[in-house]
Design a protein around this motif. Structure first.
Motif, PDB file in Angstrom:
ATOM      1  N   ARG A   1     -60.241  63.776  47.862  1.00 19.01           N
ATOM      2  CA  ARG A   1     -60.228  64.224  46.638  1.00 19.01           C
ATOM      3  C   ARG A   1     -59.533  62.501  45.096  1.00 19.01           C
ATOM      4  O   ARG A   1     -60.015  63.283  44.642  1.00 19.01           O
ATOM      5  CB  ARG A   1     -58.078  64.897  46.533  1.00 19.01           C
ATOM      6  N   ASN A   2     -58.927  61.967  45.821  1.00 15.07           N
ATOM      7  CA  ASN A   2     -58.798  60.795  45.248  1.00 15.07           C
ATOM      8  C   ASN A   2     -60.018  59.723  44.680  1.00 15.07           C
ATOM      9  O   ASN A   2     -60.593  59.232  43.373  1.00 15.07           O
ATOM     10  CB  ASN A   2     -57.962  59.728  45.495  1.00 15.07           C
ATOM     11  N   PHE A   3     -61.462  60.226  45.451  1.00 12.41           N
ATOM     12  CA  PHE A   3     -62.357  59.704  45.896  1.00 12.41           C
ATOM     13  C   PHE A   3     -63.237  60.513  44.170  1.00 12.41           C
ATOM     14  O   PHE A   3     -64.022  60.175  43.576  1.00 12.41           O
ATOM     15  CB  PHE A   3     -63.029  59.322  46.801  1.00 12.41           C
ATOM     16  N   GLN A   4     -62.743  61.434  44.664  1.00 14.55           N
ATOM     17  CA  GLN A   4     -63.704  62.517  43.336  1.00 14.55           C
ATOM     18  C   GLN A   4     -63.080  62.233  42.266  1.00 14.55           C
ATOM     19  O   GLN A   4     -63.892  62.782  40.632  1.00 14.55           O
ATOM     20  CB  GLN A   4     -63.577  63.734  44.111  1.00 14.55           C
ATOM     21  N   ARG A   5     -61.778  61.852  42.535  1.00 14.19           N
ATOM     22  CA  ARG A   5     -61.604  61.941  40.476  1.00 14.19           C
ATOM     23  C   ARG A   5     -61.912  60.422  40.030  1.00 14.19           C
ATOM     24  O   ARG A   5     -61.756  60.355  39.034  1.00 14.19           O
ATOM     25  CB  ARG A   5     -59.955  61.568  40.457  1.00 14.19           C
ATOM     26  N   MET A   6     -61.914  59.519  40.853  1.00 15.95           N
ATOM     27  CA  MET A   6     -62.489  58.326  40.248  1.00 15.95           C
ATOM     28  C   MET A   6     -63.553  57.788  40.829  1.00 15.95           C
ATOM     29  O   MET A   6     -64.096  56.982  40.441  1.00 15.95           O
ATOM     30  CB  MET A   6     -61.407  56.904  41.213  1.00 15.95           C
ATOM     31  N   GLY A   7     -64.491  57.966  41.343  1.00 17.26           N
ATOM     32  CA  GLY A   7     -65.711  57.783  41.658  1.00 17.26           C
ATOM     33  C   GLY A   7     -67.233  57.941  41.194  1.00 17.26           C
ATOM     34  O   GLY A   7     -67.759  57.242  41.143  1.00 17.26           O
ATOM     35  N   TRP A   8     -66.268  58.250  40.198  1.00 14.75           N
ATOM     36  CA  TRP A   8     -67.200  57.483  38.390  1.00 14.75           C
ATOM     37  C   TRP A   8     -67.480  55.777  38.599  1.00 14.75           C
ATOM     38  O   TRP A   8     -68.596  55.721  37.785  1.00 14.75           O
ATOM     39  CB  TRP A   8     -67.164  58.412  37.247  1.00 14.75           C
ATOM     40  N   LEU A   9     -66.413  55.474  38.903  1.00 15.83           N
ATOM     41  CA  LEU A   9     -66.172  53.891  38.907  1.00 15.83           C
ATOM     42  C   LEU A   9     -67.198  53.999  39.347  1.00 15.83           C
ATOM     43  O   LEU A   9     -68.409  52.391  39.112  1.00 15.83           O
ATOM     44  CB  LEU A   9     -65.106  53.666  39.285  1.00 15.83           C
ATOM     45  N   ILE A  10     -68.280  53.894  40.663  1.00 20.81           N
ATOM     46  CA  ILE A  10     -69.310  53.505  41.948  1.00 20.81           C
ATOM     47  C   ILE A  10     -70.617  53.835  39.850  1.00 20.81           C
ATOM     48  O   ILE A  10     -70.955  52.527  40.718  1.00 20.81           O
ATOM     49  CB  ILE A  10     -69.097  54.709  42.738  1.00 20.81           C
ATOM     50  N   LEU A  11     -70.492  54.929  39.557  1.00 21.66           N
ATOM     51  CA  LEU A  11     -71.725  54.909  39.439  1.00 21.66           C
ATOM     52  C   LEU A  11     -71.883  53.813  38.235  1.00 21.66           C
ATOM     53  O   LEU A  11     -72.469  53.289  37.917  1.00 21.66           O
ATOM     54  CB  LEU A  11     -71.725  56.284  38.290  1.00 21.66           C
TER      55      LEU A  11
END
Length: 528
Positions: free
Chosen positions: A191-201
């Motif tokens: 869930r936290n990665f879904q919130r912050m995963g845009w950073l990988i992009l």
């Protein structure tokens, strides 16, 4: 973010006080890397998967993804990311021994497409399990077209160190069983990665442009882009069009409400999608004139059809449904799927990226992770799309809670929250590789021109090259690199032995009596 970071600080302090902080180190890391085989003229290879590489059905580390030409290289999981990257490098060296007049495409977005039919669907032999893999891919073709399925990327697999779980379980004074506690914690990470995963992009996206040939089967999608040149479409500030709504994501699945708040909710919501008929897909037909067009006419044929940036995973036994594996044995690791191929690296990923991703996933684990409601799913998706299309745009704002926040401000907050984790992961290493990787990413946050997506567009502009020519030239450079850096005899012998063993294994599977294929499918889907 403050409350989330407070929880992280508390957990790290507790680990430190009890002398257990070193347990954060040594989580297992594995990499799966897809690449299209292309001919020297830049078009997708029409040749079969090279037999010298072994069986795509049974080889543990060299297989194919959607297409016969979309090779997938897999590493075993290692505690030291250097070992994972070394194994991936050796696998590339071995593959290049047998590519003849072909090479691996260096970019995620496919070039050299001569119509949808020019992408050969992967073959896995005559066994029931091999036929099932092939028919599933036929279904993807009828549902989405072959072109979308030929997009390549890197999956980063990570499992939290096993010894850490009992300590966290005790620290939280949890009344749950250790397996249930572990599953809940993994879903918190997700869930936290879904919130912050845009950073990988933003940091690692490397697909800001697309060949026009990509839109041959979906020309209406071209209108939303600007023209870079006669053969290339792009967005000036795009980071990862692979992860946008024209790439890796599926519009058909936009209304799926997959539950990430618990393992039971996840398994039941994903199972419901696999068992729910979808009128548009039912029209395709399943068995038509004696040929299978798809496995079924449901929203998802099988679990793998669900497109997500990160998945909970369990090692499956032969013929076992992935959801059942999760239900029976809990979560073993997570598969992070939003990483583009690094066009500037011969194996598509480097050590700094890998260390940063490990630290980010651990940060996601240790931070507080509230349950996700439908509205937040929509916000997370909107943030990801905004970064995919416009991530380097000056002043771009994303949605956090009920407010808008500048991308650079939020990215800096995330990186600052990762520093204590990086410090632990560095342990006594004088080079401080995790902190160093973190500092390098902060430079990219402060200066978007340093990102891979910006550098690609800058080079294409300077050299006046369309995306296809840029991709072909970098692919040729990587091919030359592997010709100069050949695999040593000992490793070559080991890979050749593995290839031979995989071919024997496929023959053994195919030589056994097979029940009728329709009965095989029936039994597979009846598993409970």
């Amino acid at each position: 973010m403050t409350n989330l970071n407070n929880a992280l600080s508390t957990r790290l302090n507790q680990l430190n006080a009890s002398g257990h902080r070193q347990l954060l180190c040594g989580g297992l890391k594995g990499i799966e890397k897809e690449s299209l085989r292309i001919a020297k003229d830049g078009f997708i290879a029409q040749t079969p998967h090279p037999k010298a590489l072994g069986s795509a059905l049974t080889h543990p580390y060299i297989t194919t993804d959607y297409s016969e030409a979309l090779i997938e290289l897999i590493t075993p999981p290692f505690a030291d990311i250097k070992d994972s990257l070394d194994y991936l490098h050796r696998t590339h060296q071995f593959v290049y021994e047998y590519l003849d007049n072909e090479m691996l495409l260096s970019v995620s977005m496919p070039c050299g497409i001569n119509g949808d039919q020019s992408i050969p669907i992967a073959e896995y032999g005559s066994s029931n399990i091999g036929r099932m893999k092939h028919v599933y891919r036929h279904g993807l073709w009828h549902r989405y077209g072959r072109t979308m399925q030929s997009i390549a990327g890197i999956h980063f697999n990570y499992s939290v160190p096993e010894a850490l779980w009992p300590v966290l379980h005790q620290q939280e004074n949890s009344r749950l069983s250790l397996e249930r506690f572990t599953a809940n914690a993994y879903f918190g990470l997700i869930r936290n990665f879904q919130r912050m995963g845009w950073l990988i992009l933003y940091l690692f996206g490397a697909s800001p442009a697309i060949c026009k040939s990509f839109f041959g089967s979906r020309p209406a999608l071209m209108a939303q882009f600007e023209q870079f040149d006669n053969g290339t479409l792009y967005h000036p500030y795009a980071t990862s069009l692979r992860m946008s709504d024209i790439g890796y994501k599926s519009v058909n699945q936009a209304n799926l409400k997959i539950d990430y708040n618990s393992i039971d909710g996840y398994v039941s919501s994903l199972s419901a999608a696999i068992n729910t008929p979808y009128p548009e897909y039912e029209k395709i037909g399943t068995l038509v004139d004696g040929e299978y067009r798809q496995l079924n006419g449901n929203i998802l044929q099988i679990e793998n059809e669900f497109y997500s940036t990160i998945r909970p995973k369990q090692i499956i036994e032969s013929g076992e449904k992935p959801t059942l594996a999760l239900k029976r044995r809990g979560v073993r690791y997570v598969e992070m799927r939003s990483l583009d191929l690094d066009v500037f690296n011969p194996i598509g990923i480097d050590e700094d990226k890998a260390r940063f991703i490990e630290a980010l996933l651990l940060t996601c684990l240790l931070q507080e992770s509230p349950e996700t409601l439908d509205q937040e799913h929509q916000v997370n998706n909107a943030n990801q799309l905004a970064v995919a299309h416009y991530g380097r745009k000056p002043g771009l704002e994303l949605e956090l809670g009920q407010q808008k926040i500048p991308l650079q401000e939020w990215a800096t907050e995330i990186l600052e929250s990762m520093q204590p984790v990086c410090t632990v992961l560095d342990q006594d290493d004088a080079d401080k590789p995790y902190s160093s990787a973190l500092a390098k990413q902060q430079q990219l946050v402060e200066n978007p021109d340093l990102t891979a997506s910006a550098r690609m567009l800058e080079q294409m502009t300077q050299l006046q090259q369309p995306f296809a020519r840029f991709a072909l030239n970098t692919s040729a450079e990587h091919a030359q690199y592997f010709k100069r850096n050949k695999l040593d005899k000992n490793n070559s012998r080991q890979f050749n032995e593995m290839a031979a063993e995989s071919l024997v294994k496929q023959q053994e599977i195919e030589s056994k009596d097979q029940i009728p294929f329709d009965e095989f499918l029936k039994q597979y889907f009846l598993q409970a």
